[in-house]
Write a protein that holds these residues in place. Structure first.
Motif, PDB file in Angstrom:
ATOM      1  N   PRO A   1     -12.310  -8.720  -3.589  1.00  0.00           N
ATOM      2  CA  PRO A   1     -11.158  -9.522  -4.038  1.00  0.00           C
ATOM      3  C   PRO A   1      -9.827  -8.917  -3.614  1.00  0.00           C
ATOM      4  N   ASP A   2      -8.870  -9.795  -3.319  1.00  0.00           N
ATOM      5  CA  ASP A   2      -7.560  -9.350  -2.836  1.00  0.00           C
ATOM      6  C   ASP A   2      -6.861  -8.427  -3.826  1.00  0.00           C
ATOM      7  N   TRP A   3      -6.890  -8.836  -5.145  1.00  0.00           N
ATOM      8  CA  TRP A   3      -6.148  -8.046  -6.131  1.00  0.00           C
ATOM      9  C   TRP A   3      -6.648  -6.613  -6.164  1.00  0.00           C
ATOM     10  N   PHE A   4      -7.974  -6.448  -6.016  1.00  0.00           N
ATOM     11  CA  PHE A   4      -8.549  -5.111  -6.045  1.00  0.00           C
ATOM     12  C   PHE A   4      -8.052  -4.296  -4.853  1.00  0.00           C
TER      13      PHE A   4
ATOM     14  N   THR B   1      -4.642  -0.208  -2.427  1.00  0.00           N
ATOM     15  CA  THR B   1      -3.659   0.155  -1.405  1.00  0.00           C
ATOM     16  C   THR B   1      -2.438   0.812  -2.031  1.00  0.00           C
ATOM     17  N   VAL B   2      -1.922   0.182  -3.082  1.00  0.00           N
ATOM     18  CA  VAL B   2      -0.716   0.732  -3.707  1.00  0.00           C
ATOM     19  C   VAL B   2      -0.972   2.148  -4.205  1.00  0.00           C
ATOM     20  N   VAL B   3      -2.129   2.336  -4.828  1.00  0.00           N
ATOM     21  CA  VAL B   3      -2.462   3.672  -5.338  1.00  0.00           C
ATOM     22  C   VAL B   3      -2.490   4.689  -4.202  1.00  0.00           C
ATOM     23  N   ILE B   4      -3.197   4.311  -3.119  1.00  0.00           N
ATOM     24  CA  ILE B   4      -3.317   5.260  -1.991  1.00  0.00           C
ATOM     25  C   ILE B   4      -1.952   5.541  -1.384  1.00  0.00           C
ATOM     26  N   VAL B   5      -1.143   4.483  -1.226  1.00  0.00           N
ATOM     27  CA  VAL B   5       0.160   4.673  -0.587  1.00  0.00           C
ATOM     28  C   VAL B   5       1.043   5.590  -1.432  1.00  0.00           C
ATOM     29  N   ILE B   6       1.054   5.335  -2.732  1.00  0.00           N
ATOM     30  CA  ILE B   6       1.893   6.182  -3.588  1.00  0.00           C
ATOM     31  C   ILE B   6       1.398   7.628  -3.552  1.00  0.00           C
ATOM     32  N   TRP B   7       0.084   7.767  -3.611  1.00  0.00           N
ATOM     33  CA  TRP B   7      -0.500   9.113  -3.585  1.00  0.00           C
ATOM     34  C   TRP B   7      -0.125   9.809  -2.267  1.00  0.00           C
ATOM     35  N   GLY B   8      -0.238   9.054  -1.155  1.00  0.00           N
ATOM     36  CA  GLY B   8       0.068   9.653   0.147  1.00  0.00           C
ATOM     37  C   GLY B   8       1.534  10.018   0.249  1.00  0.00           C
ATOM     38  N   LEU B   9       2.403   9.095  -0.181  1.00  0.00           N
ATOM     39  CA  LEU B   9       3.844   9.361  -0.082  1.00  0.00           C
ATOM     40  C   LEU B   9       4.228  10.545  -0.951  1.00  0.00           C
TER      41      LEU B   9
ATOM     42  N   PRO C   1       1.526   6.682   5.279  1.00  0.00           N
ATOM     43  CA  PRO C   1       0.870   5.839   4.267  1.00  0.00           C
ATOM     44  C   PRO C   1       1.311   4.384   4.329  1.00  0.00           C
ATOM     45  N   LEU C   2       2.530   4.139   4.827  1.00  0.00           N
ATOM     46  CA  LEU C   2       2.999   2.757   4.896  1.00  0.00           C
ATOM     47  C   LEU C   2       2.126   1.914   5.839  1.00  0.00           C
ATOM     48  N   LEU C   3       1.503   2.596   6.806  1.00  0.00           N
ATOM     49  CA  LEU C   3       0.622   1.883   7.741  1.00  0.00           C
ATOM     50  C   LEU C   3      -0.556   1.238   7.015  1.00  0.00           C
ATOM     51  N   ILE C   4      -0.970   1.885   5.923  1.00  0.00           N
ATOM     52  CA  ILE C   4      -2.131   1.369   5.191  1.00  0.00           C
ATOM     53  C   ILE C   4      -1.841  -0.033   4.667  1.00  0.00           C
ATOM     54  N   ILE C   5      -0.586  -0.291   4.319  1.00  0.00           N
ATOM     55  CA  ILE C   5      -0.226  -1.623   3.844  1.00  0.00           C
ATOM     56  C   ILE C   5      -0.502  -2.655   4.927  1.00  0.00           C
ATOM     57  N   LEU C   6      -0.097  -2.310   6.157  1.00  0.00           N
ATOM     58  CA  LEU C   6      -0.327  -3.209   7.292  1.00  0.00           C
ATOM     59  C   LEU C   6      -1.825  -3.442   7.484  1.00  0.00           C
ATOM     60  N   ILE C   7      -2.588  -2.331   7.417  1.00  0.00           N
ATOM     61  CA  ILE C   7      -4.034  -2.451   7.630  1.00  0.00           C
ATOM     62  C   ILE C   7      -4.647  -3.352   6.558  1.00  0.00           C
ATOM     63  N   THR C   8      -4.268  -3.143   5.329  1.00  0.00           N
ATOM     64  CA  THR C   8      -4.793  -3.982   4.242  1.00  0.00           C
ATOM     65  C   THR C   8      -4.441  -5.442   4.464  1.00  0.00           C
ATOM     66  N   TYR C   9      -3.176  -5.675   4.859  1.00  0.00           N
ATOM     67  CA  TYR C   9      -2.744  -7.052   5.098  1.00  0.00           C
ATOM     68  C   TYR C   9      -3.615  -7.712   6.164  1.00  0.00           C
TER      69      TYR C   9
END
Lengths: 547, 534
Positions: free
Chosen positions: A315-318, A323-331, A354-362
């Motif tokens: 599911p998208d929400w998951f 993603t948000v958790v990983i990005v914050i953790w990475g940043l 970590p911002l790249l992960i957002i793109l990958i998820t998208y």
């Protein structure tokens, strides 16, 4: 009267010719002038061409006269249709008529008339002068060309493997004929099971078995039996094979029987291991082709179904929460450290990885709708398809040794085989996907309607049809694989091409590149031509069936 | 039975038969499987990479850090590259070397794409010819090329055809054309564009735009008047007119080239050069000059100094060749100053250099009153014919046998495949389309342009683009004959630096980028034709 009519017709043709636009006339006259110039030149260089020219004139006149008199014979009609249908075509025919004989003659002259065939006359010193080709190099270097540097002790094993394959192929060919007529199931089953154990037979013959410490290792025996029985039970549960006492007994016995046999063969020392780096020449070419196409089949099927998989994704929400958790953790953890130690702007930018992960998820959600299986198969296929084969081989040679335990030396030959398997499996997956796409939706629905489960549906309905539909493409893939084995010479293996290149360095056969390359080209041509004309025949048959 | 009825009543699917749950469980299992796979072989991988890593990630100060992975790329490569499109020297960095490799790959593959398309279209159409001989020659070309490996063909062309050619002095000149084929290089006449040719190019662009505009206008007006359309012809005439004006303007621009002549008392205009050459040889007219012996001719010929990389040399040379004045280029300097120096020393009679370069430097000559800066008639586009000078071929376009071998191999190979694509594309059109077009009274050209091409291109282009991508990838086989393409340079880089992981990453990223671009084009095209289909 007849002659007068003929003359009149001829005049009419000439008049029609000059009725065309000026530019067309000029171009056509120029072409004719060029052809006359070329013909004269060719006749001067190769006097036999006069006969050809005469032949051309006679046949042209023959078909022309037949045309004007409206009395075509079978031959003149063929001539008119296929060689002299227009002025332009007649000129083209003349050009080819005039140039082919001299080309053919120079080939025959090189290959036969001025050539020597004795293996003892190949060295530069003893080679007679004015000799064009020394074909003696091929029987002379035959052992190298066929099996490379393989020890002569092992040659009988290669022969056995060769005959095993040949006899099986011939038997299959014959039984296919008989089965079509009589539907003899036992014979077909025997042949199928013989094909199934062929990989094992080839492994024993060409790789060999190291002498085991004891006949049978009990622990591995139990483990293997459990795995086989487990797999068989799963298949019975999914109703791919019928649940019966007989099948269960076979499943229990198959592993012990084979491992005992294996142990006996190993202890007898009949088939000591062969160093795979000693494989060479045609043997290596064949091994790579067969190994890669057999092993890549299951992988290719899995990749094809994986890419087409329409499972409901994560599911998208998951995914977004993850993603948000990983990005914050990475940043929070890595970015400050990387920023402080960055030496230039590029490294400063890279600190924000970590911002790249957002793109990958998208992209993952947008393209694959969260389906992990489809995403990983697609990326794998596209990455391997996007780079040249030589890069894959290179990658395999560098990377594969990194995955084996320390102290074990992975031979380059195995790495190359892995590389070829990966490469072939993604192309196979794409071919199969084409077949899967061509299957009508009704087939899936019908399979669902008669209550087949997913595995039954794939195994009994979809896969057989898809494979049958793409047999020509599969044969072409096999041909492509066979041809592409020629590049392993670049990464240091000695297949047919690699051996040819090294043989030319041998003082006994120095400077005989041309002969050896022609020989290699002929071998590749024969193999590929037979197979590809077979695939074309099937294709034509399928086309007729469709109509 | 009771059990099942109960289920139906509650109208619930048990979760182990629910396809949604099934899918998610399947994916979790898949991830676990991959994780397990990498865990089992991963421990080996981690220990092995750890050993490798210390050498791979070394920084300049000797420490180990992941971010230093690509630092080695800035160090000098230290190996030479035989041919390159962009400037490269041994002391340049690995980055520069890889860039040279990439450009070489692009150069050979783009040219191969061009040639293979030409070969493919011709052979593909020939395969459908109604001439039995042509059909079969084309067929056997395709069969033979398609069924032998590309590597065998490339190696054969290189070793058997090109490397057995004669040396430079005995270069082959097929049919007496100004083409020099030797085992060192294949030299062809080149078209050189002088600076003034910019006018022609500008006017051609202008003409094309005008062509587009007037073609539409003419065809609309003829459609309104229900008259036969001459739009193509009329618009073409306008185009030719505009290009003609461009050529005239370009021809009147002659200022950018110049020669510097030693003695202003002897030569005052370009016409005097001929007289000077005659005086030097001591003969009455040009025809007599040709009768002189070869040794004497080189002795009395006009000696020229030039500056490397400028087009003034080919301009002067082609002018002298046209006038049949004997000459020899005695010195090629890399800068104008060097050229002026050697000219002042008396090495040569005249110096050819662009006027904008020479004007600033002229003052540095000791006796600059004596020297004359002569504007030179310049043709905007000129043919640079190769010629043999001191056992080497100068002028023209030169190709190395490695490049030529790879290019020919790739073109023939891809050409055979493209021929099949073209044939299939044309055969895919139903016969009725041809007949309908004929019935409508379309001419052959209209039939091709309006009916056949639009339909067959839809079938041809997708496989054609993947064939092009295949050609780019196949150019990596250049390593077998020593052509310095991307893969070749990268593997040399790996051997020298030992950074296997980084080099592999770079190669894969570059090739993947190329293939992504290609598939983006393909997708765009597929979407476009799907839109047309509606």
């Amino acid at each position: 009267m007849q002659t007068k009519r003929l003359l009149y017709k001829l005049l009419e043709t000439v008049r029609d010719f000059f009725k065309k636009p000026l530019l067309t006339i000029i171009i056509q006259l120029a072409i004719i002038a060029f052809i006359i110039w070329y013909t004269v030149r060719q006749i001067a260089a190769f006097p036999l061409s006069i006969l050809i020219l005469l032949l051309w004139i006679v046949t042209v006149l023959y078909s022309l006269i037949a045309e004007f008199r409206h009395s075509h014979t079978k031959m003149s009609l063929w001539l008119k249709k296929n060689l002299y249908s227009s002025l332009f075509n007649s000129c083209l025919t003349l050009v080819i008529f005039i140039s082919l004989p001299s080309i053919l003659y120079s080939i025959i002259d090189y290959a036969i008339l001025r050539a020597t065939f004795s293996p003892s006359l190949t060295a530069p010193g003893v080679r007679p002068p004015n000799v064009s080709a020394s074909w003696g190099v091929i029987p002379g270097a035959w052992k190298l060309l066929a099996t490379g540097t393989l020890e002569p002790v092992h040659l009988p094993r290669v022969w056995i493997a060769f005959f095993w394959m040949m006899i099986l192929a011939i038997l299959t060919y014959i039984t296919l004929r008989i089965v079509q007529k009589k539907k003899n199931p036992t014979l077909r089953k025997t042949i199928t099971s013989l094909w199934l154990i062929t990989p094992l037979v080839l492994f024993v013959l060409l790789v060999g078995i190291a002498k085991p410490a004891q006949l049978v290792d009990i622990a591995s025996l139990i483990k293997g039996t459990m795995v086989v029985v487990g797999l068989a039970l799963i298949m019975m549960w999914q109703k791919v094979i019928p649940l019966s006492i007989k099948n269960i007994i076979i499943a229990i016995l198959i592993w012990p029987v084979f491992s005992v046999l294996w142990g006996f063969l190993g202890q007898s020392g009949l088939f000591p291991p062969i160093n795979p780096e000693k494989w060479g020449g045609l043997l290596l070419t064949t091994i790579i082709t067969i190994f890669a196409s057999v092993i890549s089949f299951p992988i290719g099927v899995a990749l094809a179904f994986g890419r087409k998989s329409q499972l409901r994704g994560i599911p998208d929400w998951f995914l977004w929460i993850l993603t948000v958790v990983i990005v914050i953790w990475g940043l929070a953890t890595s970015t400050p450290a990387m920023l402080s130690s960055a030496r230039n702007t590029l490294e400063k930018l890279m600190a924000f990885w970590p911002l790249l992960i957002i793109l990958i998820t998208y992209l993952f959600i947008k393209i694959f709708k969260g389906n992990v299986i489809a995403a990983s198969s697609t990326v794998f296929i596209e990455v391997i398809r996007g780079v040249p084969l030589i890069t894959i081989l290179f990658l395999a040679i560098v990377m594969a040794p990194l995955f084996v335990p320390e102290g074990v030396q992975l031979k380059n030959t195995w790495s190359v085989l892995i590389g070829y398997t990966l490469f072939n499996s993604v192309y196979l997956a794409e071919v199969l996907r084409g077949g899967l796409n061509a299957i009508p939706q009704g087939q899936y629905e019908a399979a669902d309607a008669i209550g087949l489960n997913t595995i039954q549906k794939i195994w009994f309905v979809i896969l057989p049809q898809a494979v049958q539909m793409v047999i020509p493409a599969l044969v072409n893939l096999f041909v492509g694989l066979f041809k592409s084995t020629s590049i392993v010479g670049i990464v240091g293996l000695f297949d047919l091409m690699g051996i040819v290149s090294s043989v030319t360095g041998n003082p006994a056969w120095q400077g005989l590149r041309t002969e050896l390359y022609i020989f290699a080209a002929l071998i590749y041509f024969l193999g590929s031509y037979v197979l590809s004309s077979y695939s074309q025949r099937i294709e034509r048959k399928n086309l007729i069936k469709k109509r | 039975m009771i059990f099942r009825r109960k289920k139906e009543a509650s109208n619930q699917i048990p979760f182990w038969r629910d396809i949604r749950v099934f899918g998610i469980i399947g994916q979790i299992l898949f991830i676990l499987l991959i994780f397990l796979f990498f865990r089992t072989i991963g421990s080996n991988f981690i220990t092995n990479i750890g050993k490798l890593g210390r050498a791979q990630f070394i920084c300049q100060d000797g420490s180990y850090n992941l971010k230093c992975a690509f630092d080695f790329m800035r160090t000098p490569a230290g190996f030479g590259i035989a041919e390159s499109v962009i400037p490269y020297e041994v002391t340049d960095s690995y980055w520069q070397a890889l860039k040279v490799g990439l450009f070489n790959t692009l150069k050979v593959s783009l040219l191969a794409i061009l040639f293979s398309t030409i070969i493919g279209v011709v052979v593909g159409i020939a395969r459908l010819s109604n001439n039995w001989l042509i059909k079969n020659v084309a067929r056997w070309y395709v069969e033979i090329i398609r069924n032998t490996p590309l590597l065998v063909q490339i190696v054969f062309i290189y070793f058997v055809v090109f490397l057995t050619m004669p040396s430079v002095n005995e270069s082959l000149q097929p049919l007496g054309l100004p083409i020099f084929l030797s085992r060192r290089a294949m030299v062809f006449p080149a078209v050189r564009l002088m600076p003034s040719s910019a006018w022609i190019i500008a006017f051609i662009v202008l003409g094309l735009i005008q062509f587009q505009i007037s073609y539409r206008k003419f065809s609309e007006s003829s459609a309104r008047k229900h008259k036969q359309s001459h739009a193509f012809r009329n618009a073409g005439l306008i185009f030719l007119l505009i290009v003609g004006i461009g050529i005239l303007i370009a021809n009147s621009r002659t200022s950018s080239q110049s020669i510097l002549v030693a003695d202003s008392t002897r030569i005052n205009s370009c016409q005097d050069i001929e007289a000077y050459a005659l005086r030097k040889a001591g003969v009455a007219n040009i025809a007599d000059l040709q009768k002189l012996e070869a040794e004497k001719l080189t002795e009395v010929s006009i000696k020229i100094c030039t500056v490397n990389g400028t087009s003034s040399e080919s301009n002067l040379v082609s002018w002298l060749q046209k006038k049949k004045i004997p000459f020899s280029v005695v010195k090629r300097s890399s800068t104008v100053t060097q050229a002026l120096n050697s000219y002042e020393k008396g090495d040569c009679d005249m110096l050819a250099a662009p006027i904008n370069l020479i004007a600033g430097e002229k003052a540095s000559l000791t006796d600059h009153q004596k020297h004359l800066l002569l504007p030179f008639p310049e043709s905007p586009v000129l043919l640079d014919r190769p010629r043999i000078e001191n056992a080497r071929v100068v002028g023209g376009m030169s190709f190395s046998p490695e490049f030529a071998g790879l290019l020919l191999g790739l073109s023939f190979y891809a050409g055979a495949f493209i021929a099949e694509i073209v044939r299939a594309g044309i055969q895919a059109i139903p016969k009725g389309q041809f007949e309908a077009a004929t019935a409508l009274g379309l001419t052959e050209w209209q039939k091709l342009r309006l009916v056949i091409l639009p339909q067959s291109l839809r079938v041809i282009i997708p496989p054609l683009i993947s064939e092009y991508l295949g050609t780019i990838k196949d150019s990596s086989l250049g390593i077998a004959i020593g052509y310095p393409d991307l893969y070749n340079v990268a593997s040399t880089t790996l051997n020298q630096s030992g950074r296997s992981l980084q080099v592999i990453l770079i190669i894969m990223v570059v090739y993947l980028t190329l293939s992504l671009i290609t598939s983006a084009i393909l997708n765009w095209y597929n979407n476009k034709i799907r839109f047309v289909e509606k």
